[in-house]
Design an enzyme around this catalytic site. Structure first.
Site, PDB file in Angstrom:
ATOM      1  N   SER A  45       0.984  -1.010   0.106  1.00 35.65           N
ATOM      2  CA  SER A  45       0.060   0.007   0.043  1.00 35.65           C
ATOM      3  C   SER A  45       0.894   1.248  -0.096  1.00 35.65           C
ATOM      4  O   SER A  45       0.360   2.186   0.003  1.00 35.65           O
ATOM      5  CB  SER A  45      -0.987   0.146   1.413  1.00 35.65           C
ATOM      6  OG  SER A  45      -0.098  -0.035   2.329  1.00 35.65           O
ATOM      7  N   THR A 175      -1.772   2.816   4.117  1.00 32.59           N
ATOM      8  CA  THR A 175      -1.023   4.155   3.842  1.00 32.59           C
ATOM      9  C   THR A 175      -0.003   4.194   5.061  1.00 32.59           C
ATOM     10  O   THR A 175      -0.206   3.654   6.150  1.00 32.59           O
ATOM     11  CB  THR A 175      -1.905   5.451   4.089  1.00 32.59           C
ATOM     12  OG1 THR A 175      -2.639   5.423   3.095  1.00 32.59           O
ATOM     13  CG2 THR A 175      -1.169   6.865   4.067  1.00 32.59           C
ATOM     14  N   THR A 193       1.728   6.868   0.273  1.00 32.36           N
ATOM     15  CA  THR A 193       0.644   5.791  -0.036  1.00 32.36           C
ATOM     16  C   THR A 193       0.798   5.489  -1.758  1.00 32.36           C
ATOM     17  O   THR A 193       1.191   6.397  -2.164  1.00 32.36           O
ATOM     18  CB  THR A 193      -0.604   5.957   0.508  1.00 32.36           C
ATOM     19  OG1 THR A 193      -1.570   4.860   0.243  1.00 32.36           O
ATOM     20  CG2 THR A 193      -1.132   7.256  -0.472  1.00 32.36           C
ATOM     21  N   ARG A 203      -6.641   9.285 -10.084  1.00 37.18           N
ATOM     22  CA  ARG A 203      -7.207   9.577  -8.789  1.00 37.18           C
ATOM     23  C   ARG A 203      -6.310  10.081  -7.688  1.00 37.18           C
ATOM     24  O   ARG A 203      -5.130   9.221  -7.661  1.00 37.18           O
ATOM     25  CB  ARG A 203      -8.013   8.305  -8.167  1.00 37.18           C
ATOM     26  CG  ARG A 203      -8.560   8.626  -7.046  1.00 37.18           C
ATOM     27  CD  ARG A 203      -7.816   8.116  -5.785  1.00 37.18           C
ATOM     28  NE  ARG A 203      -8.474   8.042  -4.541  1.00 37.18           N
ATOM     29  CZ  ARG A 203      -7.898   7.615  -3.253  1.00 37.18           C
ATOM     30  NH1 ARG A 203      -6.535   7.195  -3.215  1.00 37.18           N
ATOM     31  NH2 ARG A 203      -8.382   7.464  -2.353  1.00 37.18           N
ATOM     32  N   GLY A 205      -5.704  10.639  -3.672  1.00 37.37           N
ATOM     33  CA  GLY A 205      -6.079  10.601  -2.304  1.00 37.37           C
ATOM     34  C   GLY A 205      -5.869  11.857  -1.158  1.00 37.37           C
ATOM     35  O   GLY A 205      -5.461  12.888  -1.549  1.00 37.37           O
ATOM     36  N   ASP A 206      -6.284  11.364   0.053  1.00 39.69           N
ATOM     37  CA  ASP A 206      -5.981  12.547   0.847  1.00 39.69           C
ATOM     38  C   ASP A 206      -4.462  12.722   1.460  1.00 39.69           C
ATOM     39  O   ASP A 206      -3.917  13.786   1.987  1.00 39.69           O
ATOM     40  CB  ASP A 206      -6.705  12.270   2.230  1.00 39.69           C
ATOM     41  CG  ASP A 206      -6.353  10.640   3.021  1.00 39.69           C
ATOM     42  OD1 ASP A 206      -6.062   9.589   1.981  1.00 39.69           O
ATOM     43  OD2 ASP A 206      -6.237  10.483   4.233  1.00 39.69           O
ATOM     44  N   THR A 226      -5.063   7.451   7.675  1.00 42.09           N
ATOM     45  CA  THR A 226      -5.060   6.330   6.485  1.00 42.09           C
ATOM     46  C   THR A 226      -6.734   5.875   6.542  1.00 42.09           C
ATOM     47  O   THR A 226      -7.298   6.105   7.624  1.00 42.09           O
ATOM     48  CB  THR A 226      -4.335   4.916   7.044  1.00 42.09           C
ATOM     49  OG1 THR A 226      -4.983   4.202   7.955  1.00 42.09           O
ATOM     50  CG2 THR A 226      -2.992   5.457   7.546  1.00 42.09           C
ATOM     51  N   GLY A 227      -6.929   5.430   5.321  1.00 45.73           N
ATOM     52  CA  GLY A 227      -8.195   4.722   5.344  1.00 45.73           C
ATOM     53  C   GLY A 227      -8.926   5.329   4.043  1.00 45.73           C
ATOM     54  O   GLY A 227      -8.137   5.853   2.924  1.00 45.73           O
ATOM     55  N   GLY A 229      -9.505   8.025   1.455  1.00 44.32           N
ATOM     56  CA  GLY A 229      -8.927   9.302   1.433  1.00 44.32           C
ATOM     57  C   GLY A 229     -10.143  10.415   1.254  1.00 44.32           C
ATOM     58  O   GLY A 229     -10.193  11.535   1.616  1.00 44.32           O
TER      59      GLY A 229
HETATM   60  N1  ASP Z   1      -5.867   7.174   2.487  1.00 41.37           N
HETATM   61  C1  ASP Z   1      -5.363   6.337   1.479  1.00 41.37           C
HETATM   62  C2  ASP Z   1      -5.982   6.927   0.019  1.00 41.37           C
HETATM   63  O1  ASP Z   1      -7.414   7.200   0.108  1.00 41.37           O
HETATM   64  C3  ASP Z   1      -5.588   4.851   1.184  1.00 41.37           C
HETATM   65  C4  ASP Z   1      -5.571   4.158   2.539  1.00 41.37           C
HETATM   66  O2  ASP Z   1      -4.933   4.655   3.774  1.00 41.37           O
HETATM   67  O3  ASP Z   1      -6.309   3.095   2.676  1.00 41.37           O
HETATM   68  O4  ASP Z   1      -5.364   7.030  -1.115  1.00 41.37           O
END
Ligand code: ASP
Length: 325
Positions: A45, A175, A193, A203, A205-206, A226-227, A229
């Protein structure tokens, strides 16, 4: 001196602490810690050998923020360079007044600063996972060229539907987060990430968005996510937590408020979220939508890092797409 990180940062936290103990800055420690994760082929990841986008290309996002000045550097959609965090650091150091470089511009910048380039960024194992994933939704065909056979997306296949089918953020994302406070009390925060597996090309992310997945301010503290985004972008999660601290909430309360803002989001793409945060007094917390998630921390007087369970803030998942089986 203290460092906190997402659990996958375990591979880099000892090196990061060594940097602090030798008088290095919080920025140095965050960069060193994250580089170890980016180079780890077993982490799918972050950095080298992360899961690619729907076209099989690895696009990396990263950011780093200096809590002394709020100076920040970030890259997005960068291909071919494993150490996204180091390129982001150089955006911060050398590229003022810019904060975020994306795609070809980020790659051009990386070449100009002689960032380490590895060319091939995916192992055969990960390419095979990508091929299987696409084949499972009937989106590929075999192509023979000379003596080689490869898998390609069926011509003219609309990617929009495909991304809805193939993306499974609950299982194939991740991440790395690092937050450090150095010997003079400066705070820095870094995030890196490869984003969601099978994401739509382009795309972002955050992680490279300052305020969404990363925020650090010496006056109050720092937060990294993380998660999913898109949720952190919509709610400015990292900045929200730090602002709640600035408004006088305790670290734990600020974390809960930032997470509950996510619960209030409308729409159908609501998934998992995790954050870690540090305040200027060295207190730390971790929160997650999922039970059993942990984060790690290390003080200067600890021989090895400790691991703590994150507090759970429930956010019922609402997924409008049709994830793959
Ligand atoms: N936050 C990351 C993203 O959305 C992915 C992740 O942390 O799972 O790119």
């Amino acid at each position: 001196m203290i460092i906190i990180a997402s659990h996958n940062g375990a591979i880099g936290i000892a090196d990061a602490m060594r940097v602090l103990k030798h008088g290095g800055s919080a920025l140095d420690a965050v960069e060193i810690g994250i580089r170890a994760v980016e180079a780890n082929p077993a982490d799918h990841s972050v950095g080298y050998n992360g899961y690619p986008n729907i076209l099989g290309e690895l696009e990396l996002d990263a950011s780093i923020m200096d809590g002394r000045t709020l100076n920040s550097g970030a890259v997005a959609l960068m291909r071919g360079f494993p150490y996204a965090i180091s390129v982001a650091r150089q955006v911060l150091e050398r590229d003022q007044p810019h904060v975020l470089l994306a795609g070809q511009g980020a790659e051009r910048f990386a070449r100009e600063i002689d960032a380490e380039s590895w060319g091939e960024m995916l192992t055969d194992e990960i390419k095979a996972v990508w091929r299987e994933r696409l084949a499972a939704v009937g989106a590929t065909h075999r192509v023979a060229r000379n003596s080689d056979e490869s898998t390609e997306l069926t011509d003219e296949r609309p990617l929009l539907d495909l991304v809805k089918l193939a993306t499974d953020p609950e299982r194939v994302a991740g991440t790395v987060n690092f937050i450090a406070m150095d010997g003079v009390g400066d705070i820095a925060c870094g995030v890196s990430t490869s984003g969601w597996a099978w994401k739509y090309p382009g795309r972002i992310g955050d992680s490279p968005i300052i305020g969404a997945g990363n925020y650090a301010d010496n006056r109050t503290g720092a937060c990294a996510c993380t998660g999913m985004g898109e949720m952190a972008i919509r709610a400015s999660t990292a900045r929200s937590l730090v602002l709640y601290l600035q408004m006088g909430l305790s670290l734990a309360e600020a974390g809960r408020r930032a997470m509950s803002d996510l619960r209030d989001l409308g729409g159908g793409y609501i998934g998992g979220m995790n954050l870690i945060a540090l305040d200027r007094d060295g207190n730390h917390v971790g929160l997650s939508t999922d039970a059993g998630r942990t984060y790690i921390f290390q003080h200067a007087d600890m021989d090895t890092h400790g691991e703590v369970e994150r507090e759970v803030v429930e956010i019922p998942s609402r997924w409008a797409g049709a994830p793959c089986a």
